[in-house]
Scaffold this motif. Structure first.
Motif, PDB file in Angstrom:
ATOM      1  N   LYS A  22      -4.459   0.158   7.242  1.00 46.49           N
ATOM      2  CA  LYS A  22      -4.261   1.428   6.540  1.00 46.49           C
ATOM      3  C   LYS A  22      -3.895   1.195   5.079  1.00 46.49           C
ATOM      4  N   LEU A  23      -3.052   0.206   4.838  1.00 46.13           N
ATOM      5  CA  LEU A  23      -2.669  -0.083   3.466  1.00 46.13           C
ATOM      6  C   LEU A  23      -3.858  -0.619   2.674  1.00 46.13           C
ATOM      7  N   THR A  24      -4.621  -1.532   3.278  1.00 45.26           N
ATOM      8  CA  THR A  24      -5.787  -2.103   2.598  1.00 45.26           C
ATOM      9  C   THR A  24      -6.787  -1.026   2.228  1.00 45.26           C
ATOM     10  N   THR A  25      -7.056  -0.121   3.163  1.00 44.78           N
ATOM     11  CA  THR A  25      -7.996   0.977   2.911  1.00 44.78           C
ATOM     12  C   THR A  25      -7.498   1.861   1.782  1.00 44.78           C
ATOM     13  N   THR A  26      -6.213   2.139   1.777  1.00 43.56           N
ATOM     14  CA  THR A  26      -5.638   3.023   0.765  1.00 43.56           C
ATOM     15  C   THR A  26      -5.643   2.368  -0.614  1.00 43.56           C
ATOM     16  N   LEU A  27      -5.300   1.080  -0.665  1.00 42.99           N
ATOM     17  CA  LEU A  27      -5.322   0.375  -1.942  1.00 42.99           C
ATOM     18  C   LEU A  27      -6.749   0.308  -2.506  1.00 42.99           C
ATOM     19  N   ALA A  28      -7.732   0.105  -1.616  1.00 48.11           N
ATOM     20  CA  ALA A  28      -9.124   0.034  -2.065  1.00 48.11           C
ATOM     21  C   ALA A  28      -9.598   1.374  -2.606  1.00 48.11           C
ATOM     22  N   ALA A  29      -9.136   2.466  -1.967  1.00 47.94           N
ATOM     23  CA  ALA A  29      -9.525   3.802  -2.424  1.00 47.94           C
ATOM     24  C   ALA A  29      -8.881   4.126  -3.758  1.00 47.94           C
ATOM     25  N   GLY A  30      -7.668   3.608  -3.965  1.00 48.82           N
ATOM     26  CA  GLY A  30      -6.960   3.834  -5.223  1.00 48.82           C
ATOM     27  C   GLY A  30      -6.535   5.275  -5.384  1.00 48.82           C
ATOM     28  N   GLY A  31      -6.201   5.624  -6.599  1.00 49.10           N
ATOM     29  CA  GLY A  31      -5.863   7.010  -6.905  1.00 49.10           C
ATOM     30  C   GLY A  31      -4.552   7.474  -6.325  1.00 49.10           C
ATOM     31  N   SER A  32      -4.509   8.758  -6.016  1.00 53.42           N
ATOM     32  CA  SER A  32      -3.258   9.427  -5.684  1.00 53.42           C
ATOM     33  C   SER A  32      -2.699   9.079  -4.313  1.00 53.42           C
ATOM     34  N   SER A  33      -3.502   8.460  -3.453  1.00 54.52           N
ATOM     35  CA  SER A  33      -3.031   8.192  -2.096  1.00 54.52           C
ATOM     36  C   SER A  33      -2.164   6.939  -1.994  1.00 54.52           C
ATOM     37  N   VAL A  34      -2.130   6.120  -3.042  1.00 57.78           N
ATOM     38  CA  VAL A  34      -1.384   4.856  -2.992  1.00 57.78           C
ATOM     39  C   VAL A  34       0.118   5.122  -3.132  1.00 57.78           C
ATOM     40  N   PRO A  35       0.945   4.559  -2.233  1.00 59.00           N
ATOM     41  CA  PRO A  35       2.397   4.762  -2.346  1.00 59.00           C
ATOM     42  C   PRO A  35       2.973   3.987  -3.530  1.00 59.00           C
ATOM     43  N   ASP A  36       4.119   4.416  -3.999  1.00 55.70           N
ATOM     44  CA  ASP A  36       4.786   3.727  -5.114  1.00 55.70           C
ATOM     45  C   ASP A  36       5.433   2.423  -4.664  1.00 55.70           C
ATOM     46  N   ILE A  37       5.919   2.430  -3.427  1.00 54.46           N
ATOM     47  CA  ILE A  37       6.561   1.260  -2.815  1.00 54.46           C
ATOM     48  C   ILE A  37       5.947   1.087  -1.437  1.00 54.46           C
ATOM     49  N   THR A  38       5.620  -0.142  -1.066  1.00 53.30           N
ATOM     50  CA  THR A  38       5.098  -0.338   0.286  1.00 53.30           C
ATOM     51  C   THR A  38       5.544  -1.676   0.855  1.00 53.30           C
ATOM     52  N   GLY A  39       5.698  -1.717   2.157  1.00 47.37           N
ATOM     53  CA  GLY A  39       5.974  -2.966   2.837  1.00 47.37           C
ATOM     54  C   GLY A  39       4.686  -3.739   3.072  1.00 47.37           C
TER      55      GLY A  39
END
Length: 426
Positions: A79-96
């Motif tokens: 889920k994190l990899t997909t979100t980072l690849a998509a970029g933009g507003s969905s990326v959290p400011d802090i993540t584990g």
């Protein structure tokens, strides 16, 4: 299962709602949608952080920041990899990021901020150097702030050792089980005295720890595959020895919970495994003890907090994670959620030095603390976990299908080489 971006965010909302949290995206309107915004989001998974400490952080920083956290279920890395690849507003400011995954993120370190630029270098001495380096690129960029570690030890049933006429005091057991061969000899005595009992749950657990006790793994720093060399074969042979001696319970399903309270006399595992044992076998309270791992310490697990490059207020976000993971708050996290800290100063605090009733009043930090500081430093390549997978699978084939260990070794090496080549390893 892969989720669409929309589906992922919906899942995150549902997970957060179930825990009384709200997911806020980086593109929220108002001050939270710009750099130096006052709204910050944080993602982690259940058990990664103390929920109590996170709640205290929200209050502690409420005068300057609104911190919104979400405990994300399912395959966190995907889920994190997909979100980072998509970029933009969905990326959290802090993540584990989980410890077993951090190496795979290092080739894409440009997706994260360098914590050294924000002040980590000034406080890095408070955290174990070997743990810090695992989240560091070759050119010194620090993408991860250590949350916890998993120093290993030998958990054993003192009552069953006594029943078998064997020493049960931790210092004496440690001396009797100093090496893997010593440990297996002890297991043979236990099995003879207590038929139907086993020393280890499966070969994979032994192999994993034996590999971690060395200074080399499956790929070297020059990006060469070394998984067919003597150090890996020695770990393999150690695991197979437990099988050939009949000390292996061959547990590769959901039956561990039942076995840990009955037929398993010992477990070799990380500090966090203590909570697993206590949860699975509460009736055995007071019967377990802990001593040093046969063959020396190793690490299993332990995670990091990171700041993606889209972080809207890096300075404030770094203050938050520094506060959450301070030595004092790490003590609270240990008390609250058995999260074993990466800050040695915490080991001397009352939260960790007291007697543990489940382990018969033993002060288990006296085992795990020294182990944490003695863990050997080894290079973990981005492809390490993928290359290791065939070895684990082939060990299971030996247990489940009776495959000959030498045939399994050859197949594991062949498959690992193919995976390594596909991932650009020489």
């Amino acid at each position: 299962m892969d989720l669409s971006r929309r589906g992922f965010l919906q899942a995150a909302v549902l997970t957060a709602a179930a825990s009384g949290l709200t997911v806020a995206c980086g593109g929220d309107s108002g001050s939270g949608g710009t750099k130096n915004g006052k709204n910050l989001t944080m993602w982690y998974w259940g058990g990664a952080l103390s929920d109590k400490v996170v709640a205290e952080a929200k209050t502690h920083f409420s005068g300057t920041t609104k911190l919104t956290s979400a405990s994300i279920g399912g395959d966190f890395k995907q889920k994190l990899t997909t979100t980072l690849a998509a970029g933009g507003s969905s990326v959290p400011d802090i993540t584990g990021i989980k410890g077993e995954d951090i190496a795979s993120f290092l080739p894409n370190a440009d997706r994260f901020l360098d914590l050294n630029d924000l002040g980590f270098k000034k406080i890095s001495s408070q955290y174990l150097e070997w743990k810090t380096k695992l989240a560091q690129t070759e050119d010194g960029k620090q993408i991860g702030f250590p949350i916890d570690i998993g120093p290993t030890a030998l958990f054993y049933r003192a009552d069953l050792f006594e029943q078998a006429g064997l020493p049960s005091d931790p210092a004496k057991v440690a001396a009797e089980a100093k090496t893997w061969d010593d440990y297996f000899a002890l297991g043979s005595e236990l099995k003879k005295a207590l038929p139907g009992t086993f020393l280890v749950n499966n070969m994979g657990s032994v192999f994993n720890i034996a590999v971690g006790q060395g200074t080399k793994r499956f790929i070297d720093q020059d990006n060469h595959f070394i998984g067919d060399q003597d150090h890996i074969r020695a770990a393999w042979d150690t695991a197979v020895r437990a099988y050939t001696l009949g000390l292996d319970a061959k547990i590769n399903d959901q039956s561990w919970n039942a076995a840990i309270g009955k037929s398993l006399t010992t477990e070799v595992g990380a500090a966090w495994h203590a909570l697993d044992i206590e949860s699975a076998a509460p009736a055995t309270k007071g019967k377990w003890r802990v001593c040093a791992t046969p063959g020396g310490p190793a690490n299993q697990g332990g995670s990091y907090l990171t700041l993606p490059k889209q972080c809207r207020n890096p300075e404030e976000a770094f203050k938050i994670i520094s506060w959450i993971l301070s030595p004092d708050n790490n003590a609270k996290s240990f008390t609250d959620a058995a999260i074993f800290p990466a800050s040695p100063a915490t080991y001397a605090m009352g939260a960790m030095t007291g007697p543990d009733a489940f382990f018969g009043g033993q002060k288990i930090i006296e085992v795990f603390g020294p182990a944490a500081e003695a863990i050997p430093v080894s290079y973990e390549a981005p492809a390490d976990s993928a290359v290791m997978a065939p070895f684990m699978a082939e060990l299971t084939s030996v247990e489940a299908k009776g495959k000959k260990p030498d045939d399994a070794w050859n197949d594991a090496v062949g498959q690992a080489k193919q995976i390594a080549r596909r991932q650009g390893v020489n």
